[in-house]
Write an enzyme that holds these catalytic residues in place. Structure first.
Site, PDB file in Angstrom:
ATOM      1  N   CYS A  96       0.862  -1.187   0.000  1.00 20.54           N
ATOM      2  CA  CYS A  96       0.000   0.000   0.000  1.00 20.54           C
ATOM      3  C   CYS A  96       0.894   1.232   0.000  1.00 20.54           C
ATOM      4  CB  CYS A  96      -0.884   0.014   1.246  1.00 20.54           C
ATOM      5  SG  CYS A  96      -1.964   1.455   1.359  1.00 20.54           S
ATOM      6  N   CYS A 138       0.063   2.244  10.639  1.00 19.66           N
ATOM      7  CA  CYS A 138      -0.497   1.018  10.059  1.00 19.66           C
ATOM      8  C   CYS A 138       0.592   0.058   9.591  1.00 19.66           C
ATOM      9  CB  CYS A 138      -1.402   1.386   8.890  1.00 19.66           C
ATOM     10  SG  CYS A 138      -2.107  -0.031   8.041  1.00 19.66           S
ATOM     11  N   CYS A 141       0.202   5.626   5.950  1.00 15.84           N
ATOM     12  CA  CYS A 141      -0.299   6.012   7.276  1.00 15.84           C
ATOM     13  C   CYS A 141       0.699   5.480   8.316  1.00 15.84           C
ATOM     14  CB  CYS A 141      -1.691   5.428   7.514  1.00 15.84           C
ATOM     15  SG  CYS A 141      -2.887   5.980   6.281  1.00 15.84           S
TER      16      CYS A 141
END
Ligand code: SAH
Length: 339
Positions: free
Chosen positions: A110, A117, A114
């Site tokens: 991803c 995470c 963030c």
């Protein structure tokens, strides 16, 4: 070879029209694939031999490779699957009073970054295809011999960064003769890819939309979620408002409680202010600590105070219970340790 699970009804119909086939066969094919779960075109008994031959030349009916299945004390199960190119992905199965829910992955890695995470610790390698997202459901249903009734698109990846494949996935699992997962039983969660929120509103799919907000302050949000530097709170809230106005649907706001970062009473008051007048529902999520990250879960007392403050501010709010944290299957813990 192309997986037939990549094909929506429209795509199948186009394909059939080109061949001069009767398009009502499309529903039969969907039924064979998703209801009867055949593994070979030869098993599609009401389809002509010549058409089956053509299908076999153009498509495959494939499966994912199950590498490991882990089970949590609370019954949550995590599945590690291997894709054709050897990349690995994870899916999580949860059992609730209302049936089985699956959390599906949409990307290998991803790019959203963030900071809290675990899933984002591995950069995006590629988007999953529609079929690879669908096959997570088919595989888990087959392995467990169950029917899945709810789908949350909240696994590894940012669904709105793989928009087209995710939309086709939603359309396909919704088909009445197929998996027949009702739109209201599907939730897609985004960290705030604003242009796609507008596009999604136009589709009017009746699917639930969840927004990972995690702070009502621009500076804090930009620090913990880099996407905020591109689409700040002002722009994001406008998009949410537009979505609510257009679809008439309530939006879920996800808010992880991170100790000393976003969990003070002042932060709660700021959140009330930000959400005032919006048709939203706030899901407070206890942070699941990640080994390599310094962030901590808020104390019980802080979580309670945050919750109570929102309640007093007339915000619809619930404190989410976590599932599967002992097997790293809880939110933000997925990352394919084994890959
Ligand atoms: N990319 C999408 C969907 C995947 S994350 C999104 O950001 O919404 C699903 C939810 O889990 C998001 O709200 C995410 O912020 C949250 N999350 C991430 N890490 C977490 C952690 N360690 N503990 C609890 N929730 C976490």
């Amino acid at each position: 070879m192309e997986s037939i699970y990549n094909y929506t009804k429209e795509m199948l119909i186009d394909y059939m029209l080109n061949l001069g086939e009767k398009t009502f066969r499309c529903n039969q094919i969907i039924e064979w694939l998703y209801r009867k779960k055949v593994k070979s075109f030869d098993d599609m008994r009401n389809i002509s031999k010549s058409f089956i031959q053509k299908l076999k030349e153009d498509f495959c009916i494939n499966r994912l490779n199950l590498v490991i299945k882990q089970e949590s004390k609370d019954g949550t199960k995590k599945f590690l699957f291997e894709l054709e190119d050897k990349n690995k992905i994870e899916s999580v199965l949860m059992k609730n009073d209302y049936g089985y829910s699956i959390c599906v992955t949409t990307e290998v890695g991803c790019n959203m970054g963030c900071i809290f995470c675990a899933s984002g610790m591995k950069k995006k390698v590629r988007n999953l295809t529609t079929s690879e997202i669908i096959l997570q459901i088919l595989m888990v249903e087959e392995i467990e011999n169950i029917k899945i009734g709810n789908v949350v698109i909240m696994g590894i990846g940012e669904p709105f960064d793989n928009y087209d494949n995710v939309i086709n996935f939603i359309k396909i699992i919704n088909y009445p003769l197929g998996l027949e997962i009702g739109a209201r039983h599907i939730t897609v969660s985004t960290c705030g890819v604003v242009p796609k929120i507008y596009e999604f509103a136009e589709l009017d799919l009746q699917v639930n939309l969840a927004i990972s907000l995690h702070s009502a302050y621009d500076d804090v949000r930009s620090r913990i979620m880099p996407i905020n530097k591109k689409y700040n709170l002002d722009v994001l809230i406008k998009a949410i408002k537009d979505y609510v106005d257009k679809t008439g649907k309530r939006v879920t706001i996800e808010y992880i409680l991170l100790k000393d970062i976003n969990d003070s009473k002042t932060a709660a008051l700021k959140l009330i202010d930000l959400l005032k007048g919006l048709n939203v529902y706030v899901n407070l999520i206890p942070y699941n600590e990640v080994l390599e990250k310094p962030y901590k879960r808020s104390s019980e007392a802080s979580m309670r105070l945050f919750f109570d403050t929102l309640k007093k501010g007339n915000i619809n709010v619930q404190l989410r219970k976590e599932q599967g944290s002992d097997i790293d299957a809880a939110c933000g813990q997925l990352r394919s340790k084994n890959s």
